[in-house]
Design an enzyme around this catalytic site. Structure first.
Site, mmCIF file in Angstrom:
data_model
loop_
_atom_site.group_PDB
_atom_site.id
_atom_site.type_symbol
_atom_site.label_atom_id
_atom_site.label_comp_id
_atom_site.label_asym_id
_atom_site.label_seq_id
_atom_site.Cartn_x
_atom_site.Cartn_y
_atom_site.Cartn_z
ATOM 1 C CG LEU A 90 -2.085 -0.977 1.203
ATOM 2 C CD1 LEU A 90 -2.709 -1.081 2.591
ATOM 3 C CD2 LEU A 90 -3.123 -0.566 0.177
ATOM 4 N N GLY A 91 2.029 1.205 0.617
ATOM 5 C CA GLY A 91 2.842 2.406 0.688
ATOM 6 C C GLY A 91 4.011 2.246 1.629
ATOM 7 N N GLY B 98 6.674 4.815 4.512
ATOM 8 C CA GLY B 98 6.931 6.083 5.177
ATOM 9 C C GLY B 98 8.349 6.105 5.709
ATOM 10 C CB SER C 13 6.359 1.711 8.789
ATOM 11 O OG SER C 13 5.504 2.763 8.338
ATOM 12 C CB THR C 14 7.018 -1.160 4.130
ATOM 13 O OG1 THR C 14 7.296 -2.301 4.957
ATOM 14 C CG2 THR C 14 8.317 -0.575 3.613
ATOM 15 C CB VAL C 15 1.632 0.453 4.873
ATOM 16 C CG1 VAL C 15 0.216 0.095 5.310
ATOM 17 C CG2 VAL C 15 2.259 1.447 5.850
ATOM 18 C CE LYS D 17 2.880 3.057 10.616
ATOM 19 N NZ LYS D 17 2.226 4.188 11.288
ATOM 20 C CG ASP E 112 3.171 13.720 12.538
ATOM 21 O OD1 ASP E 112 3.339 14.745 11.853
ATOM 22 O OD2 ASP E 112 3.519 12.581 12.162
#
Length: 411
Positions: free
Chosen positions: A70-71, A73, A76-78, A93, A196
């Site tokens: 999915l994505g 950051g 992390s990777t998701v 996550k 955040d």
């Protein structure tokens, strides 16, 4: 044979449905240039061992099968996955190696879940339904994984799909109401400061599960592009489709959160650069009211073209001086008593509270910057904004007070 079948049926009736079978994903399709950086590889300071090498089709805890990426950051990777035991989609996550963000987020989610609150905002905060730790294939590194119910697109994606890349007023208001309900719960019952609140950290719930099914089937029929480096596969993320119906906004990503009771009198550098509250810039101890300031700057980003504050100089260098100068233009000079509580303030103000920095105070105002509304509607909106844009935290409205604002409630 008959007895065995009866035993199986009895076991299934007692323990529920059998787990779904794992799927065999097809051989990879397009391989990308191994010398070009892809997704998490582009992050500053990236090292391969920082991220667990998740592969599509992998199984975790003998129940979660990864169906696509999915994505990613900074930490992390998701991955969209199927919980084979519960016959449901989940999001994994996967945090980077020994991540402090993972520890914080896990702690916050466990605390929130323990409250079992009836507050409306409780359901508007993301939750973790499971967590586990996994070792790298060579057993040298450990990684924390949080399991969440899946969410759809972020407010950032939603805004970019809107005309002019701005949320219309009739969509902005209910979005803000949902965020404020979540903040009221966090501040009054959970004792949590998010720190955040940005448009990537507010995501829409999934009401139309067909987008998850379509995502998985797209991966089966048209495997995601990827690259392979030293036995590690890096995948390109796949977007979820546009649902027939969007779910409610959910406040997510608590890796930077803080518990109110642990703040005390100390100062910490938090918040995204252009969203920082005055007390964060001036290095003064802060409380939950930085979330209120944060919401004001997010509101402007969603509704106007561009950020309200510029945190850089003309050369693109981070500049607290230019950030504060813009605040003065919009809110007037800060109270002298606030400056007296900050040693760092002496870099920008003299002992009488006068501006002495080289950065010029721009000749502007909220009225000049706001271009979407006119007349009483503009006045009402800016009144709402000014309830949040206050130098002193105690002068900012609480989430509960903002929920009663006339502009916000005129839906």
């Amino acid at each position: 044979m008959i007895m065995r079948r009866l035993a199986q049926q009895l076991k299934q009736s007692i323990f529920g449905r059998w787990p779904s079978p794992a799927r065999k994903f097809p051989q990879p399709g397009t391989f990308l240039d191994a010398n070009s950086k892809l997704e998490e590889e582009t992050l500053k300071g990236y090292l391969p061992h920082h991220f667990y090498p998740v592969n599509i089709g992998d199984m975790f805890r003998s129940r979660y099968q990864v169906v696509g990426k999915l994505g990613y950051g900074s930490h992390s990777t998701v991955w969209l996955s199927r919980d084979l035991q519960q016959h449901a989609y989940v999001t994994l996550k996967m945090y980077d190696h020994e991540s402090s963000h993972a520890r914080t987020e896990k702690e916050v989610y466990k605390h929130i879940e323990s409250l079992k609150s009836s507050h409306t905002g409780f359901k508007l905060v993301r939750r973790a339904i499971d967590d586990f730790e996994i070792r790298s294939p060579d057993n040298a590194y450990s990684y924390q994984c949080l399991v969440h119910p899946p969410l759809g697109m972020s407010l950032c994606e939603l805004r970019h799909r809107a005309k002019g890349k701005m949320l219309p007023e009739d969509l902005l208001k209910p979005t803000l109401i949902h965020i404020l309900l979540a903040l009221d719960f966090l501040h009054t019952e959970a004792g949590v400061v998010h720190t955040d609140i940005q448009e990537n950290n507010v995501m829409l719930g999934v009401e139309d599960e067909s987008i998850l099914v379509d995502f998985e089937e797209a991966e089966m029929s048209n495997p995601s592009p990827r690259k392979a480096v030293d036995g590690r596969v890096i995948y390109a993320s796949r977007n979820l489709g546009i649902p027939k119906m969007h779910g409610r906004p959910i406040l997510s990503d608590f890796g930077e959160a803080r518990f109110s009771l642990t703040l005390g009198k100390r100062w910490e550098d938090v918040q995204p650069l252009v969203y920082r509250a005055p007390e964060v810039i001036l290095r003064i101890p802060w409380d939950e009211k930085i979330d209120i300031w944060n919401l004001a700057t997010l509101t402007w980003n969603l509704f106007e073209q561009g950020s309200l504050f510029k945190a850089r100089d003309s050369n693109g260098k981070v500049s607290d001086s230019h950030h504060l100068a813009r605040m003065i233009a919009i809110m007037g000079p800060p109270p002298k008593e606030m400056l007296q509580g900050s040693e760092y303030a002496a870099k920008f103000f003299d002992s009488d509270g006068n501006w002495r920095s080289a950065a010029e105070i721009p000749c502007t105002s909220l009225e000049k910057l706001e271009r979407n509304l006119q007349g009483t509607q503009q006045s009402s909106f800016l009144c709402f904004m000014r309830k949040m844009l206050q130098w002193q935290p105690e002068n900012r409205a609480s989430a509960k007070e903002l929920l009663a604002d006339p502009w916000l409630r005129s839906i």
